[in-house]
Scaffold this motif. Structure first.
Motif, PDB file in Angstrom:
ATOM      1  N   ALA A 282     -39.852  48.809-112.237  1.00 20.22           N
ATOM      2  CA  ALA A 282     -40.785  49.801-112.784  1.00 20.22           C
ATOM      3  C   ALA A 282     -40.514  50.079-114.251  1.00 20.22           C
ATOM      4  O   ALA A 282     -41.419  50.523-114.989  1.00 20.22           O
ATOM      5  CB  ALA A 282     -40.690  51.099-111.977  1.00 20.22           C
ATOM      6  N   ALA A 283     -39.264  49.815-114.701  1.00 20.40           N
ATOM      7  CA  ALA A 283     -38.898  50.097-116.093  1.00 20.40           C
ATOM      8  C   ALA A 283     -39.325  48.996-117.050  1.00 20.40           C
ATOM      9  O   ALA A 283     -39.174  49.153-118.276  1.00 20.40           O
ATOM     10  CB  ALA A 283     -37.379  50.318-116.187  1.00 20.40           C
ATOM     11  N   ILE A 284     -39.848  47.914-116.562  1.00 18.44           N
ATOM     12  CA  ILE A 284     -40.307  46.845-117.464  1.00 18.44           C
ATOM     13  C   ILE A 284     -41.511  47.369-118.250  1.00 18.44           C
ATOM     14  O   ILE A 284     -42.478  47.866-117.661  1.00 18.44           O
ATOM     15  CB  ILE A 284     -40.690  45.585-116.655  1.00 18.44           C
ATOM     16  N   PRO A 285     -41.495  47.314-119.580  1.00 13.45           N
ATOM     17  CA  PRO A 285     -42.564  47.915-120.406  1.00 13.45           C
ATOM     18  C   PRO A 285     -43.937  47.330-120.087  1.00 13.45           C
ATOM     19  O   PRO A 285     -44.069  46.157-119.741  1.00 13.45           O
ATOM     20  CB  PRO A 285     -42.134  47.584-121.842  1.00 13.45           C
ATOM     21  N   PRO A 289     -45.598  40.114-121.413  1.00 17.85           N
ATOM     22  CA  PRO A 289     -46.317  38.893-121.001  1.00 17.85           C
ATOM     23  C   PRO A 289     -45.991  38.531-119.557  1.00 17.85           C
ATOM     24  O   PRO A 289     -44.838  38.653-119.121  1.00 17.85           O
ATOM     25  CB  PRO A 289     -45.801  37.829-121.977  1.00 17.85           C
ATOM     26  N   PRO A 290     -46.990  38.126-118.796  1.00 20.68           N
ATOM     27  CA  PRO A 290     -46.772  37.818-117.367  1.00 20.68           C
ATOM     28  C   PRO A 290     -45.641  36.820-117.103  1.00 20.68           C
ATOM     29  O   PRO A 290     -44.852  37.026-116.172  1.00 20.68           O
ATOM     30  CB  PRO A 290     -48.136  37.274-116.914  1.00 20.68           C
ATOM     31  N   PRO A 291     -45.514  35.716-117.865  1.00 21.27           N
ATOM     32  CA  PRO A 291     -44.402  34.798-117.582  1.00 21.27           C
ATOM     33  C   PRO A 291     -43.031  35.473-117.739  1.00 21.27           C
ATOM     34  O   PRO A 291     -42.126  35.254-116.929  1.00 21.27           O
ATOM     35  CB  PRO A 291     -44.594  33.670-118.596  1.00 21.27           C
ATOM     36  N   ILE A 297     -38.304  39.814-113.098  1.00 18.27           N
ATOM     37  CA  ILE A 297     -38.286  40.238-111.698  1.00 18.27           C
ATOM     38  C   ILE A 297     -37.459  39.264-110.851  1.00 18.27           C
ATOM     39  O   ILE A 297     -36.695  39.674-109.973  1.00 18.27           O
ATOM     40  CB  ILE A 297     -39.719  40.361-111.156  1.00 18.27           C
ATOM     41  N   ALA A 298     -37.605  37.966-111.139  1.00 17.78           N
ATOM     42  CA  ALA A 298     -36.834  36.972-110.384  1.00 17.78           C
ATOM     43  C   ALA A 298     -35.336  37.140-110.615  1.00 17.78           C
ATOM     44  O   ALA A 298     -34.536  36.955-109.694  1.00 17.78           O
ATOM     45  CB  ALA A 298     -37.294  35.565-110.757  1.00 17.78           C
TER      46      ALA A 298
END
Length: 302
Positions: A282-285, A289-291, A297-298
């Motif tokens: 959830a902390a990812i801004p 970019p999707p990649p 996440i991985a």
């Protein structure tokens, strides 16, 4: 390369050379063609090829430095009494050792030996003692199974002796036969190890004492756990021409492999980590970019 060369001994017994490699050849015209081969194994006393249907009841293996490692001293000699003794006597006492249960492979391990004398008229008398480690399974096994146990024993002796260990002779026997079949490992001069005194070893059988049975049993029961470590460590140990950089890399990789197998590497239980992982995702801004988002996440997977 020839897989098998069949022949006979001077005494008329059967002998087979396995995994033969031609080292030189010559042709004499108009005569004959000759070749010289080296072999990795020599089998005396049994028909080949052996298959998984050819079963044996026990095997005895002799290794370099085995007699020194066991600390059994069956030959004793003594000079006569007095300032000028006139006699010299020698005595050979049949040695014996403990029987080690190997529950992980349904077998037992104990000590065996052979004793030979060589006499030459009035000039010389020589005694020769050869020690063996004997593996006796509860059920008959094929030769391949015994060779697998031989591999484990060799690794164990290498660790305990602190010197490269090589098999010399493997004797396999059936209860229905009076004489065993021999598998001989021809020595190679460039790889013969030095003779090591028990006091120079990391842990001889005499040093281990009453703990010998537990050490050997644990070695076999944890063989699969230790396999990556022993393969990499002993692979570097036996290759004395390896560059230091490659040796360090192999030893480091061996320790890493052992750590991954010995410890789970978890800071938290998987259930407890799930809340931490959800908060980090959830902390990812926003706008990442999707990649890159998928890669982050991985990486957060436990």
């Amino acid at each position: 390369i020839l897989p098998t060369i069949l022949g006979s001994t001077l005494a008329g017994g059967r002998v087979s050379l396995l995994r033969c490699h031609r080292t030189r050849s010559s042709l004499t015209a108009p005569g004959y063609f000759t070749s010289a081969y080296v072999c990795e194994l020599m089998v005396v006393g049994d028909a080949l090829p052996l298959t998984d249907e050819d079963l044996f009841d026990e095997c005895c293996a002799n290794f370099t430095n085995l007699e020194e490692w066991t600390c059994l001293h069956p030959i004793r000699s003594d000079w006569g009494e007095g300032d000028k003794p006139t006699t010299h006597s020698a005595k050979y006492a049949f040695p014996s050792g403990p029987t080690v249960p190997l529950d992980s492979i349904d077998a037992t391990l104990d000590y065996d030996f052979s004793f030979r004398t060589h006499e030459s008229g009035w000039r010389s008398l020589a005694w020769e003692h050869t020690g063996y480690l004997r593996v006796v399974p509860k059920e008959p096994r094929p030769l391949a199974w015994f060779l697998h146990q031989l591999h484990a024993l060799r690794h164990l002796l290498t660790v305990l002796v602190g010197e490269r260990i090589f098999p010399r002779i493997l004797k396999v026997r059936r209860k229905s036969e009076s004489r065993p079949s021999y598998v001989v490992f021809p020595p190679r001069a460039q790889r013969l190890p030095k003779q090591v005194h028990p006091q120079e070893m990391i842990a001889s059988a005499g040093h281990l004492g009453d703990t010998l049975s537990a050490v050997v049993s644990q070695w076999f029961s944890k063989r699969e756990l230790l396999k990556p470590l022993t393969d990499l460590f002993l692979g570097a140990f036996y290759n004395d021409r390896l560059f230091a950089e490659f040796e360090l890399l192999a030893l480091t990789q061996g320790l890493e492999s052992y750590h991954r197998r010995r410890y789970d590497g978890l800071y938290l239980a998987t259930f407890d980590y799930e809340a931490v992982r959800a908060a980090l995702v959830a902390a990812i801004p926003e706008g990442t970019p999707p990649p890159l988002r998928a890669s982050l996440i991985a990486r957060l997977q436990y």
